[in-house]
Design a protein around this motif. Structure first.
Motif, PDB file in Angstrom:
ATOM      1  N   UNK A  79       0.846  -1.191   0.000  1.00  0.00           N
ATOM      2  CA  UNK A  79       0.000   0.000   0.000  1.00  0.00           C
ATOM      3  C   UNK A  79       0.884   1.246   0.000  1.00  0.00           C
ATOM      4  N   UNK A  80       0.777   2.080   0.998  1.00  0.00           N
ATOM      5  CA  UNK A  80       1.519   3.343   1.043  1.00  0.00           C
ATOM      6  C   UNK A  80       3.004   3.101   1.305  1.00  0.00           C
ATOM      7  N   UNK A  81       3.856   3.739   0.524  1.00  0.00           N
ATOM      8  CA  UNK A  81       5.318   3.666   0.705  1.00  0.00           C
ATOM      9  C   UNK A  81       5.867   2.248   0.656  1.00  0.00           C
ATOM     10  N   UNK A  82       5.171   1.353  -0.023  1.00  0.00           N
ATOM     11  CA  UNK A  82       5.656  -0.019  -0.158  1.00  0.00           C
ATOM     12  C   UNK A  82       5.405  -0.908   1.039  1.00  0.00           C
ATOM     13  N   UNK A  83       4.627  -0.422   2.005  1.00  0.00           N
ATOM     14  CA  UNK A  83       4.316  -1.232   3.186  1.00  0.00           C
ATOM     15  C   UNK A  83       3.366  -2.364   2.779  1.00  0.00           C
ATOM     16  N   UNK A  84       3.604  -3.581   3.253  1.00  0.00           N
ATOM     17  CA  UNK A  84       2.693  -4.683   2.913  1.00  0.00           C
ATOM     18  C   UNK A  84       1.261  -4.378   3.356  1.00  0.00           C
ATOM     19  N   UNK A  85       0.291  -4.859   2.607  1.00  0.00           N
ATOM     20  CA  UNK A  85      -1.102  -4.706   2.999  1.00  0.00           C
ATOM     21  C   UNK A  85      -1.317  -5.529   4.266  1.00  0.00           C
ATOM     22  N   UNK A  86      -1.848  -4.903   5.303  1.00  0.00           N
ATOM     23  CA  UNK A  86      -1.964  -5.561   6.608  1.00  0.00           C
ATOM     24  C   UNK A  86      -3.416  -5.833   6.973  1.00  0.00           C
ATOM     25  N   UNK A  87      -3.603  -6.865   7.778  1.00  0.00           N
ATOM     26  CA  UNK A  87      -4.940  -7.263   8.210  1.00  0.00           C
ATOM     27  C   UNK A  87      -4.972  -7.484   9.714  1.00  0.00           C
ATOM     28  N   UNK A  88      -6.047  -7.003  10.342  1.00  0.00           N
ATOM     29  CA  UNK A  88      -6.311  -7.263  11.761  1.00  0.00           C
ATOM     30  C   UNK A  88      -7.756  -7.719  11.857  1.00  0.00           C
ATOM     31  N   UNK A  89      -7.980  -8.901  12.384  1.00  0.00           N
ATOM     32  CA  UNK A  89      -9.329  -9.439  12.420  1.00  0.00           C
ATOM     33  C   UNK A  89      -9.858  -9.592  11.004  1.00  0.00           C
ATOM     34  N   UNK A  90     -10.991  -8.966  10.739  1.00  0.00           N
ATOM     35  CA  UNK A  90     -11.595  -9.040   9.406  1.00  0.00           C
ATOM     36  C   UNK A  90     -11.329  -7.788   8.583  1.00  0.00           C
TER      37      UNK A  90
END
Length: 209
Positions: A79-90
């Protein structure tokens, strides 16, 4: 009788026999995948979203410690600045990414992260998951020295979580998590937003039921 060896030779032999101990300092960097390095402190946190070498502020580092075992990363998407797309819960960050909207950061936050009426009926777990992915993404952005426009919606989410907790009878005890303090954080970090949007935040701070 065998002749004594010179003292220098004895010392040299002792030094050669001694095991070599690697020199490690608190600022030692450890190489990671694709040539990226992080500080030893950051590496120990084992957070998949901290991808760069810029030292994190202590407050952010503490949050990373809390989220490292809660937030997961999609290694195939960034996503932003190459940070991996992250998930918490749903909740996955890319599904609520303010940077993909045509709205200003605060306008997006006010519309996307609106609470229920009455306030106590809001789903605290969902708001917490949304806050988690914003905090994790911010930490990743900070680790690579990226733009911190994310602070406005992140502080707004913290503000909403505090409002919900207060309405549900469990107000935060830490000074930094109080509704009024977080209201001021949102306003301070949104100087370019319209006065109407800022006034909406101020009004929300008075609505705790």
């Amino acid at each position: 009788m065998r002749a004594s060896l010179p003292l220098a030779a004895v010392l040299a032999g002792t030094a050669a026999a001694a095991p070599k101990i690697p020199f490690v300092t608190s600022s030692t960097v450890i190489p990671l995948r694709n040539g990226v390095v992080v500080s030893a402190r950051q590496s120990a946190q084992n957070a998949c979203f901290v991808i760069g070498s810029t030292t994190l502020p202590q407050e952010t580092a503490d949050i990373v410690d809390d989220l490292a075992s809660t937030v997961t990363c999609d290694k195939t998407a960034t996503t932003i600045s190459g940070v991996p797309d992250v998930t918490s819960g749903s909740t996955t960050f890319s599904s609520i990414d303010f940077s993909q909207s045509k709205q200003t950061p605060l306008e997006f936050a006010l519309s996307k992260f609106a609470t229920a009426s009455p306030l106590a009926n809001s789903d605290l777990a969902t708001f917490q998951d949304q806050l988690n992915v914003y905090q994790a993404t911010e930490a990743g952005i900070r680790s690579v020295g990226g733009s911190l426009a994310i602070k406005v919606p992140k502080f707004f989410l913290e503000f909403q979580v505090s409002r919900i907790q207060t309405a549900q009878g469990n107000p935060p005890t830490a000074a930094g998590l109080q509704v009024d303090h977080l209201r001021d954080k949102v306003l301070k970090n949104a100087p370019k937003e319209s006065q109407d949007l800022l006034d909406q935040v101020t009004q929300l701070a008075t609505q705790l039921k």
